[in-house]
Design a protein around this motif. Structure first.
Motif, short mmCIF file in Angstrom:
data_model
loop_
_atom_site.label_atom_id
_atom_site.label_comp_id
_atom_site.label_asym_id
_atom_site.label_seq_id
_atom_site.Cartn_x
_atom_site.Cartn_y
_atom_site.Cartn_z
N GLY A 50 -38.90 44.24 32.74
CA GLY A 50 -39.87 43.24 32.28
C GLY A 50 -39.40 41.80 32.26
O GLY A 50 -39.96 40.98 31.53
N TYR A 51 -38.40 41.45 33.08
CA TYR A 51 -37.93 40.07 33.15
C TYR A 51 -38.64 39.34 34.29
O TYR A 51 -39.06 39.95 35.28
CB TYR A 51 -36.42 40.02 33.39
N THR A 52 -38.73 38.03 34.15
CA THR A 52 -39.27 37.18 35.21
C THR A 52 -38.12 36.59 36.00
O THR A 52 -37.20 35.99 35.42
CB THR A 52 -40.11 36.03 34.61
N GLU A 53 -38.16 36.76 37.31
CA GLU A 53 -37.08 36.23 38.15
C GLU A 53 -37.19 34.72 38.26
O GLU A 53 -38.28 34.16 38.43
CB GLU A 53 -37.12 36.85 39.54
N VAL A 54 -36.06 34.05 38.17
CA VAL A 54 -35.99 32.60 38.28
C VAL A 54 -34.87 32.25 39.26
O VAL A 54 -33.83 32.91 39.29
CB VAL A 54 -35.68 31.94 36.91
N GLN A 55 -35.11 31.22 40.05
CA GLN A 55 -34.04 30.68 40.89
C GLN A 55 -33.75 29.26 40.39
O GLN A 55 -34.44 28.31 40.76
CB GLN A 55 -34.45 30.65 42.36
N PRO A 56 -32.77 29.11 39.51
CA PRO A 56 -32.55 27.82 38.85
C PRO A 56 -31.57 26.93 39.64
O PRO A 56 -30.88 27.39 40.56
CB PRO A 56 -31.91 28.24 37.53
N PRO A 57 -31.49 25.64 39.27
CA PRO A 57 -30.46 24.78 39.86
C PRO A 57 -29.06 25.26 39.48
O PRO A 57 -28.87 25.84 38.41
CB PRO A 57 -30.74 23.40 39.22
N LEU A 58 -28.11 25.01 40.37
CA LEU A 58 -26.71 25.35 40.09
C LEU A 58 -25.95 24.16 39.50
O LEU A 58 -24.83 24.32 39.03
CB LEU A 58 -26.02 25.82 41.37
N LEU A 59 -26.55 22.98 39.55
CA LEU A 59 -25.97 21.77 38.97
C LEU A 59 -26.84 21.33 37.80
O LEU A 59 -28.07 21.24 37.94
CB LEU A 59 -25.91 20.65 40.01
N VAL A 60 -26.22 21.04 36.67
CA VAL A 60 -26.98 20.66 35.48
C VAL A 60 -26.35 19.44 34.82
O VAL A 60 -25.18 19.13 35.00
CB VAL A 60 -27.05 21.82 34.45
N LYS A 61 -27.17 18.77 34.00
CA LYS A 61 -26.69 17.60 33.27
C LYS A 61 -25.97 18.03 31.99
O LYS A 61 -26.06 19.17 31.55
CB LYS A 61 -27.87 16.69 32.94
N ASP A 62 -25.27 17.07 31.41
CA ASP A 62 -24.45 17.40 30.24
C ASP A 62 -25.29 17.86 29.05
O ASP A 62 -24.86 18.70 28.26
CB ASP A 62 -23.55 16.23 29.84
N ASP A 63 -26.53 17.34 28.91
CA ASP A 63 -27.32 17.75 27.75
C ASP A 63 -27.73 19.22 27.84
O ASP A 63 -27.93 19.87 26.80
CB ASP A 63 -28.53 16.85 27.53
N ALA A 64 -27.84 19.76 29.06
CA ALA A 64 -28.13 21.19 29.20
C ALA A 64 -26.95 22.02 28.69
O ALA A 64 -27.12 23.03 27.99
CB ALA A 64 -28.44 21.54 30.64
N LEU A 65 -25.74 21.60 29.03
CA LEU A 65 -24.54 22.32 28.58
C LEU A 65 -24.31 22.13 27.08
O LEU A 65 -23.77 23.02 26.42
CB LEU A 65 -23.33 21.84 29.37
N TYR A 66 -24.73 21.00 26.55
CA TYR A 66 -24.67 20.82 25.10
C TYR A 66 -25.62 21.80 24.43
O TYR A 66 -25.29 22.42 23.41
CB TYR A 66 -25.04 19.38 24.74
N GLY A 67 -26.80 21.98 25.03
CA GLY A 67 -27.79 22.88 24.44
C GLY A 67 -27.31 24.30 24.32
O GLY A 67 -27.61 25.00 23.34
N THR A 68 -26.56 24.79 25.30
CA THR A 68 -26.05 26.16 25.26
C THR A 68 -24.58 26.21 24.85
O THR A 68 -23.87 27.16 25.14
CB THR A 68 -26.25 26.86 26.62
N ASN A 69 -24.14 25.15 24.17
CA ASN A 69 -22.86 25.04 23.46
C ASN A 69 -21.60 25.12 24.31
O ASN A 69 -20.52 25.43 23.79
CB ASN A 69 -22.79 26.03 22.29
#
Length: 490
Positions: free
Chosen positions: A203-222
């Motif tokens: 029951g998961y939805t497949e996603v193809q996300p970016p492989l490069l992210v900004k620092d605030d994304a990494l802050y969000g997931t600690n």
């Protein structure tokens, strides 16, 4: 990230919950002292602003009464208060930043059922909410037996001529591998099988996300700020034409330049400010930085950052098959042979966003989904509940699935499934509106579903044959064009 008001109301509970965590940098008392400094700074600014506003009204009254001396004295005091407010604002910002930074490096509070301990030796085997060793043994594939010394995966892979660490080292250095021929296809097949399983059956939805992210994304997931050394950081072009227009304008100002006919030249009417220039360079570097994802947890979870979802949208279950990149800082000398600890590897990630009331059940479901991968692959495994001393920074509770590796004669982690509560949601400002209209933080969960490279290792070691060949698990054969065996090289 924590609510400082909750800590103020529960200081003893806060410290007690973190007692089993490693390297906790601040106590509740220290955080509350920082908060008190912040509140004092805010109060001082508000007091100065209120006084300034009151005096400003008196200036008009003095001028109306033609009392120039009093008006001038009031204006002098207002000018002084303007400086007081500016310095107070700087002190307020410094105090707020200090508290925010302190809160950002404190690990999540473990749930009550998490075993207290110092390290992995204090982890406890988990058989399910109502399970037992006997029922777990019946539901899990059995260990394989061999009439010879089982080989490790790299011995088999190199003998097949399809796993090359020397060429990878020439290309990229240590902790990389080149897979070729049928092993390359087998690795791809494992990833596709797991992705299809989670989408079609779990029951998961497949996603193809970016492989490069900004620092605030990494802050969000600690991952930031505490674990920056574990990340690979990149930079975009620093050419002025490639900068954000606001940054480009700032650059001209701080570097005392002006544009004439499309060319930057020295501005004789401006003064070069070295301190401001260096500060700008730091800001520009941060604005231009992108990080390679250490796991698809980062982009998947951050898809709901700064959002208010409706309760009807939950649970949200997402999955992705992506490359992952980790510097493996601090792992020198560990698992130097083979594919166990690589700078680049593929992984199927599972992420769930749900309500606080449902997060415990969602954690058990996610564990079962990861277990299903190993059951269908026919890999013997065990499940461990991690102790407070071994649990990840952002987790409230974590289950590790450990696959049996005959070549090493031991279990090795192949999946880690964690519930984070609202810890990440607070950092991301991810919320939902419940049925009563109240806005609350969501709960986030993440887990490997599973690490593809380690699953390849497990298949190679558990399905190895004495002649050096490797049988292909039945569920993978359709992805291998019906191939049933990867044969030994003659």
């Amino acid at each position: 990230m924590f609510d400082i008001n909750w800590i103020k109301a529960n200081p003893a509970a806060f410290d007690a919950a973190l007692a089993g965590r490693k390297n906790v940098p601040f106590t509740a008392a220290q955080l509350l002292e920082m908060d008190e400094s912040r509140r004092t700074a805010i109060a001082a600014v508000e007091e100065a602003q209120a006084k300034r506003n009151a005096l400003s009204k008196q200036i008009g009254q003095a001028k109306a009464q033609k009392d120039d001396a009093k008006a001038q004295a009031l204006m002098d005091e207002v000018a002084h208060l303007k400086d007081v407010v500016q310095s107070g604002e700087a002190a307020r910002k410094e105090a707020e930043d200090k508290l925010r930074q302190a809160l950002s490096v404190i690990p999540n509070l473990p749930l009550a059922e998490v075993p207290r301990g110092n390290d992995e030796s204090d982890n406890v085997e988990y058989f399910g909410r109502n399970g037992s060793p006997e029922t777990a043994a019946k539901n899990r594939p059995a260990k394989p037996s061999f009439g010879y010394r089982p080989r490790e995966h790299f011995e088999t892979g190199e003998a097949l001529g399809q796993m090359d660490f020397e060429v990878a080292a020439k290309l990229s250095g240590a902790r990389f591998v080149v897979l070729k021929s049928h092993l390359a296809r087998l690795e791809r097949a494992i990833g596709q099988f797991m992705l299809d399983l989670h989408v079609d059956e779990h029951g998961y939805t497949e996603v193809q996300p970016p492989l490069l992210v900004k620092d605030d994304a990494l802050y969000g997931t600690n991952q930031l700020p505490k674990f920056e050394q574990d990340l690979f950081k990149t930079h975009k072009s620093r050419a002025l034409a490639d900068l954000d227009p606001k940054l480009a304008s700032q650059f001209k100002e701080v570097a005392a330049l002006k544009e004439v006919d499309g060319t930057l030249v020295a501005d004789e009417n401006a003064t070069f400010d070295r301190a401001r220039s260096e500060e700008w360079l730091q800001q520009a570097e941060k604005a231009n930085a992108l990080y390679l994802i250490p796991t698809a947890e980062v982009p998947l979870t951050n898809m709901v950052r700064e959002s208010i979802l409706s309760e009807e949208q939950l649970p949200m279950r997402l999955t992705a098959l992506t490359p992952c990149f980790r510097s493996e800082a601090g792992s020198a000398g560990r698992d130097t042979r083979g594919m166990l600890r690589q700078h680049q590897f593929n992984k199927v990630e599972m992420v769930a966003i749900t309500t606080p009331e449902a997060s415990g059940d969602e954690h058990e479901k996610m564990l079962s989904d990861a277990e299903d991968v190993l059951r269908q692959l026919g890999i013997h495994y065990r499940v461990m509940m991690l102790s407070t001393g071994d649990m990840g920074f952002g987790a409230q509770k974590t289950y590790d699935l450990e696959a049996w590796l005959p070549g090493q004669d031991t279990y090795r982690e192949i999946s880690s499934v964690s519930v984070c509560g609202d810890f990440q949601a607070r950092r991301m400002d991810a919320r939902y509106r419940d049925k009563d209209g109240k806005v609350r933080h969501v709960h986030t969960l993440n887990g490997s579903g599973v690490a593809v490279g380690r699953a390849l290792i497990a298949v190679m070691e558990n399905y190895q044959q004495e002649d050096g060949s490797v049988l292909i698990p039945e569920v993978l054969q359709p992805y291998m064009k019906g191939l049933k065996t990867i044969g030994a090289r003659s």
